[in-house]
Motif scaffolding. Structure first.
Motif, PDB file in Angstrom:
ATOM      1  N   SER A 236       0.833  -1.207   0.000  1.00  0.00           N
ATOM      2  CA  SER A 236       0.000   0.000   0.000  1.00  0.00           C
ATOM      3  C   SER A 236       0.865   1.253   0.000  1.00  0.00           C
ATOM      4  O   SER A 236       2.075   1.198   0.230  1.00  0.00           O
ATOM      5  CB  SER A 236      -0.896   0.005   1.241  1.00  0.00           C
ATOM      6  OG  SER A 236      -0.119   0.220   2.415  1.00  0.00           O
ATOM      7  N   ASN A 237       0.219   2.380  -0.247  1.00  0.00           N
ATOM      8  CA  ASN A 237       0.926   3.664  -0.252  1.00  0.00           C
ATOM      9  C   ASN A 237       1.065   4.240   1.145  1.00  0.00           C
ATOM     10  O   ASN A 237       1.634   5.321   1.325  1.00  0.00           O
ATOM     11  CB  ASN A 237       0.195   4.664  -1.150  1.00  0.00           C
ATOM     12  CG  ASN A 237       0.216   4.243  -2.608  1.00  0.00           C
ATOM     13  OD1 ASN A 237       1.201   3.672  -3.078  1.00  0.00           O
ATOM     14  ND2 ASN A 237      -0.872   4.514  -3.323  1.00  0.00           N
ATOM     15  N   ILE A 238       0.528   3.534   2.113  1.00  0.00           N
ATOM     16  CA  ILE A 238       0.566   3.993   3.502  1.00  0.00           C
ATOM     17  C   ILE A 238       1.617   3.197   4.261  1.00  0.00           C
ATOM     18  O   ILE A 238       1.716   1.975   4.113  1.00  0.00           O
ATOM     19  CB  ILE A 238      -0.809   3.823   4.176  1.00  0.00           C
ATOM     20  CG1 ILE A 238      -1.851   4.683   3.454  1.00  0.00           C
ATOM     21  CG2 ILE A 238      -0.746   4.177   5.657  1.00  0.00           C
ATOM     22  CD1 ILE A 238      -3.253   4.490   3.969  1.00  0.00           C
ATOM     23  N   ASN A 239       2.375   3.868   5.059  1.00  0.00           N
ATOM     24  CA  ASN A 239       3.374   3.196   5.886  1.00  0.00           C
ATOM     25  C   ASN A 239       2.675   2.608   7.116  1.00  0.00           C
ATOM     26  O   ASN A 239       2.664   3.188   8.198  1.00  0.00           O
ATOM     27  CB  ASN A 239       4.464   4.187   6.311  1.00  0.00           C
ATOM     28  CG  ASN A 239       5.538   3.505   7.156  1.00  0.00           C
ATOM     29  OD1 ASN A 239       5.715   2.295   7.085  1.00  0.00           O
ATOM     30  ND2 ASN A 239       6.231   4.304   7.946  1.00  0.00           N
ATOM     31  N   VAL A 240       2.078   1.432   6.922  1.00  0.00           N
ATOM     32  CA  VAL A 240       1.325   0.794   8.006  1.00  0.00           C
ATOM     33  C   VAL A 240       2.268   0.454   9.148  1.00  0.00           C
ATOM     34  O   VAL A 240       3.327  -0.152   8.943  1.00  0.00           O
ATOM     35  CB  VAL A 240       0.613  -0.478   7.500  1.00  0.00           C
ATOM     36  CG1 VAL A 240      -0.170  -1.126   8.638  1.00  0.00           C
ATOM     37  CG2 VAL A 240      -0.305  -0.150   6.330  1.00  0.00           C
ATOM     38  N   GLU A 241       1.886   0.851  10.355  1.00  0.00           N
ATOM     39  CA  GLU A 241       2.745   0.632  11.522  1.00  0.00           C
ATOM     40  C   GLU A 241       2.368  -0.612  12.318  1.00  0.00           C
ATOM     41  O   GLU A 241       3.221  -1.192  12.991  1.00  0.00           O
ATOM     42  CB  GLU A 241       2.669   1.850  12.446  1.00  0.00           C
ATOM     43  CG  GLU A 241       3.200   3.126  11.819  1.00  0.00           C
ATOM     44  CD  GLU A 241       3.032   4.318  12.742  1.00  0.00           C
ATOM     45  OE1 GLU A 241       3.796   5.283  12.594  1.00  0.00           O
ATOM     46  OE2 GLU A 241       2.135   4.279  13.624  1.00  0.00           O
ATOM     47  N   ALA A 242       1.087  -0.997  12.259  1.00  0.00           N
ATOM     48  CA  ALA A 242       0.639  -2.137  13.063  1.00  0.00           C
ATOM     49  C   ALA A 242      -0.524  -2.841  12.394  1.00  0.00           C
ATOM     50  O   ALA A 242      -1.377  -2.207  11.765  1.00  0.00           O
ATOM     51  CB  ALA A 242       0.237  -1.681  14.466  1.00  0.00           C
ATOM     52  N   LEU A 243      -0.559  -4.165  12.548  1.00  0.00           N
ATOM     53  CA  LEU A 243      -1.663  -4.980  12.061  1.00  0.00           C
ATOM     54  C   LEU A 243      -2.270  -5.741  13.241  1.00  0.00           C
ATOM     55  O   LEU A 243      -1.549  -6.401  13.997  1.00  0.00           O
ATOM     56  CB  LEU A 243      -1.190  -5.990  11.017  1.00  0.00           C
ATOM     57  CG  LEU A 243      -0.704  -5.446   9.666  1.00  0.00           C
ATOM     58  CD1 LEU A 243      -0.161  -6.590   8.812  1.00  0.00           C
ATOM     59  CD2 LEU A 243      -1.826  -4.721   8.934  1.00  0.00           C
ATOM     60  N   THR A 244      -3.580  -5.645  13.397  1.00  0.00           N
ATOM     61  CA  THR A 244      -4.279  -6.481  14.371  1.00  0.00           C
ATOM     62  C   THR A 244      -5.016  -7.566  13.586  1.00  0.00           C
ATOM     63  O   THR A 244      -5.816  -7.265  12.708  1.00  0.00           O
ATOM     64  CB  THR A 244      -5.282  -5.682  15.216  1.00  0.00           C
ATOM     65  OG1 THR A 244      -6.354  -5.223  14.389  1.00  0.00           O
ATOM     66  CG2 THR A 244      -4.617  -4.493  15.877  1.00  0.00           C
ATOM     67  N   PHE A 245      -4.737  -8.802  13.900  1.00  0.00           N
ATOM     68  CA  PHE A 245      -5.345  -9.929  13.193  1.00  0.00           C
ATOM     69  C   PHE A 245      -6.510 -10.478  13.999  1.00  0.00           C
ATOM     70  O   PHE A 245      -6.447 -10.560  15.230  1.00  0.00           O
ATOM     71  CB  PHE A 245      -4.322 -11.028  12.963  1.00  0.00           C
ATOM     72  CG  PHE A 245      -3.278 -10.699  11.919  1.00  0.00           C
ATOM     73  CD1 PHE A 245      -3.412 -11.164  10.622  1.00  0.00           C
ATOM     74  CD2 PHE A 245      -2.165  -9.937  12.251  1.00  0.00           C
ATOM     75  CE1 PHE A 245      -2.448 -10.867   9.667  1.00  0.00           C
ATOM     76  CE2 PHE A 245      -1.196  -9.641  11.306  1.00  0.00           C
ATOM     77  CZ  PHE A 245      -1.338 -10.104  10.002  1.00  0.00           C
ATOM     78  N   ALA A 246      -7.565 -10.908  13.309  1.00  0.00           N
ATOM     79  CA  ALA A 246      -8.747 -11.445  13.986  1.00  0.00           C
ATOM     80  C   ALA A 246      -8.485 -12.791  14.632  1.00  0.00           C
ATOM     81  O   ALA A 246      -9.254 -13.226  15.495  1.00  0.00           O
ATOM     82  CB  ALA A 246      -9.912 -11.553  13.006  1.00  0.00           C
ATOM     83  N   THR A 247      -7.400 -13.462  14.235  1.00  0.00           N
ATOM     84  CA  THR A 247      -7.039 -14.751  14.838  1.00  0.00           C
ATOM     85  C   THR A 247      -5.526 -14.856  14.974  1.00  0.00           C
ATOM     86  O   THR A 247      -4.777 -14.245  14.207  1.00  0.00           O
ATOM     87  CB  THR A 247      -7.531 -15.949  13.989  1.00  0.00           C
ATOM     88  OG1 THR A 247      -6.761 -16.025  12.780  1.00  0.00           O
ATOM     89  CG2 THR A 247      -9.014 -15.822  13.650  1.00  0.00           C
ATOM     90  N   ASP A 248      -5.092 -15.674  15.914  1.00  0.00           N
ATOM     91  CA  ASP A 248      -3.659 -15.941  16.070  1.00  0.00           C
ATOM     92  C   ASP A 248      -3.088 -16.678  14.864  1.00  0.00           C
ATOM     93  O   ASP A 248      -1.915 -16.511  14.521  1.00  0.00           O
ATOM     94  CB  ASP A 248      -3.414 -16.793  17.327  1.00  0.00           C
ATOM     95  CG  ASP A 248      -3.374 -15.964  18.607  1.00  0.00           C
ATOM     96  OD1 ASP A 248      -3.455 -14.732  18.509  1.00  0.00           O
ATOM     97  OD2 ASP A 248      -3.277 -16.570  19.684  1.00  0.00           O
TER      98      ASP A 248
END
Length: 334
Positions: A236-248
């Motif tokens: 993406s064009n955004i510097n994503v800093e964190a991802l929260t996942f719905a499952t482990d």
């Protein structure tokens, strides 16, 4: 040739009446210890198995509890079933297990199939069901316990935790740690109320007075799906800093993809999961996630069922077992 061992065969070998054998099987106190021991020994010797269908018709009890879960192979559901079995076995009751495959139609089929076999009670995962499922369970006349989420209007009783609140607290933790470009990874199929509420909690936090750039990625609930989510975020064009996942499961897949790409977690990308599976504490870095006492949840559900069957109706209709956000190295900044 019919080689089935009958009640009369046990009585003949033990040199007692059929009624005496029946009383031994029913746990009656009107049998001497010596006779009870003798009859039990003959039962074991002959391999006699009582006809539970006939006994259940007479007693109007089958000593069976049906449990309908989405899939058999997930640790989350296995832990709940183990907790239920721990309690039910102490009361001479057993579990029958069916899997709905996240399908409303299959869930209805499972409910009908189990009710036709007259279980004493039913446990069913989730709190959002079709009207047909709700109606048939409400009219069944047996205890029904929903699990793994919460609702103000259970079919009968519910034992769970707020997936919405857990997602809210997890997202707030990331924001408190200074992450401002946070995306949530949810599923592309096998939708259910638990996954939906986790997404809703994330959206609520990131849309209410926070300076957070938020978005949602949809991927398969698998290691490969988690890896794909990381690839999409990086592209993406955004510097994503964190991802929260719905499952482990997806979160671990994301961690592995970061390792393959040489991306430092959490310095370059923070990752959080949900469920606190056994692998979560063993990854490198260890995975921030949401922990729920699922064995305890299962025990509580079974305790409600046992109490109901014993005529005790003073239990709480809604039981919140709570949750814990467990912060580990995958989001903890230096």
């Amino acid at each position: 040739m019919d080689s089935t061992v009958r009640l009369s065969d046990v009585a003949k070998r033990a040199e007692v009446g059929v009624g005496t054998v029946s009383r031994v099987l029913n746990g009656s106190a009107k049998v001497s210890a010596a006779t009870r021991q003798k009859v039990r020994a003959i039962i074991d010797e002959l391999g006699y198995v009582p006809n539970e269908v006939a006994r259940s018709l007479a007693a109007n009890r089958t000593r069976l509890v049906a449990a309908i879960i989405p899939v058999i192979g997930y640790t989350q559901h296995a832990e709940i079933l183990q907790g239920m079995a721990d309690v039910l076995h102490k009361h001479d009751m057993m579990l029958m297990i069916g899997a709905s495959g996240y399908s409303d139609q299959v869930e209805l089929q499972a409910v009908k199939a189990f009710l036709a076999r007259r279980p004493d009670a039913i446990y069913i995962t989730g709190v959002r069901h079709t009207e047909a499922v709700r109606t048939i369970l409400q009219q069944s006349g047996i205890p029904v316990v929903e699990g793994s989420n919460l609702t103000d209007s259970p079919i009968d009783a519910v034992v769970g935790y707020s997936n919405f609140d857990a997602s809210v607290d997890l997202t707030r933790l990331l924001i408190a740690r200074g992450y401002r470009r946070v995306w949530h990874v949810t599923v592309t199929k096998d939708f259910n109320d638990r996954i939906d509420d986790r997404l809703a909690g994330f959206r609520w936090v990131t849309s209410t007075g926070t300076e957070v750039e938020a978005d949602v990625i949809r991927c398969e609930n698998s290691f490969d799906g988690g890896a794909e989510a990381v690839r999409l975020a990086l592209a993406s064009n955004i510097n994503v800093e964190a991802l929260t996942f719905a499952t482990d499961v997806m979160a671990v897949g994301g961690l592995l993809e970061c390792q393959r790409r040489g991306i430092n977690v959490p310095e370059q990308l923070a990752i959080a999961g949900f469920d606190d599976l056994p692998i979560a504490a063993s990854t490198n870095p260890s995975l921030t996630t949401v922990k729920v006492d699922r064995v305890g949840l299962g025990r509580r559900a079974a305790e409600i069922i046992v109490n109901r069957l014993q005529g005790n109706h003073t239990y709480s209709q809604i039981v919140d077992v709570g949750f814990q956000v467990v912060e580990r190295d995958s989001t903890r900044r230096p």
